[in-house]
Design a protein around this motif. Structure first.
Motif, PDB file in Angstrom:
ATOM      1  N   CYS A   7       0.852  -1.191   0.000  1.00  0.00           N
ATOM      2  CA  CYS A   7       0.000   0.000   0.000  1.00  0.00           C
ATOM      3  C   CYS A   7       0.889   1.242   0.000  1.00  0.00           C
ATOM      4  CB  CYS A   7      -0.914   0.011   1.235  1.00  0.00           C
ATOM      5  SG  CYS A   7      -1.866   1.547   1.381  1.00  0.00           S
ATOM      6  N   CYS A  12       0.106   4.078   6.298  1.00  0.00           N
ATOM      7  CA  CYS A  12      -0.504   2.754   6.389  1.00  0.00           C
ATOM      8  C   CYS A  12       0.096   1.935   7.533  1.00  0.00           C
ATOM      9  CB  CYS A  12      -0.319   2.017   5.055  1.00  0.00           C
ATOM     10  SG  CYS A  12      -1.344   0.544   4.902  1.00  0.00           S
ATOM     11  N   CYS A  58      -5.848   5.628   3.045  1.00  0.00           N
ATOM     12  CA  CYS A  58      -4.461   5.619   2.570  1.00  0.00           C
ATOM     13  C   CYS A  58      -4.319   6.401   1.266  1.00  0.00           C
ATOM     14  CB  CYS A  58      -3.961   4.191   2.423  1.00  0.00           C
ATOM     15  SG  CYS A  58      -3.470   3.472   4.019  1.00  0.00           S
TER      16      CYS A  58
HETATM   17 ZN   LIG Z   1      -2.843   1.335   3.377  1.00  0.00          ZN
END
Ligand SMILES: [Zn+2]
Length: 123
Positions: A7, A12, A58
């Motif tokens: 990610c 995150c 995110c």
């Molecule tokens: Zn993330």
């Protein structure tokens, strides 16, 4: 090519969820979410960003962090325009009104205007 991405969310690895916990004993960490490719959901053009972000939080963390760079890639220096036609049409609607003859509201017709934006072929 690997079949996953980490990610890209800038925070995150700081979000306290069980799915991010890795390690054993006193050596535990919160780790960036690993995103596997090839789900139908993620292959849809509209959702391809979720091959790179585990979720909207995110994605928006990344945008907030890198906004200036993103704008620099494709700056908008002037307004864009899309030719359209605006059509107005009258149509009959009803509303309910009380009058002096009845306890119940009565249906009263009236003319309303509907405005519709139509696209135009601009070849
Ligand atoms: Zn993330």
């Amino acid at each position: 090519m690997s079949d996953y991405n980490w990610c890209h969310g800038t925070n995150c690895h700081t979000k306290e969820t069980q799915s991010r916990v890795r390690g054993t004993g006193n050596n535990k960490v919160l780790r960036t979410i690993k995103i596997k490719h090839n789900s139908n959901y993620r292959s849809h053009e509209r959702y391809q960003m979720f091959n790179y972000f585990c979720g909207q939080n995110c994605l928006f963390d990344f945008i907030r962090t890198h906004l200036a760079s993103m704008i620099a890639i494709a700056p908008r220096r002037e307004a864009l325009e899309t030719p359209i036609k605006v059509e107005k049409e009258k149509y009959e609607r009803t509303r309910y009104e009380y009058d002096s003859y009845s306890d119940r509201p009565q249906r009263v017709p009236y003319m309303a205007t509907r405005t519709t934006i139509k696209s135009v072929d601009n070849d």
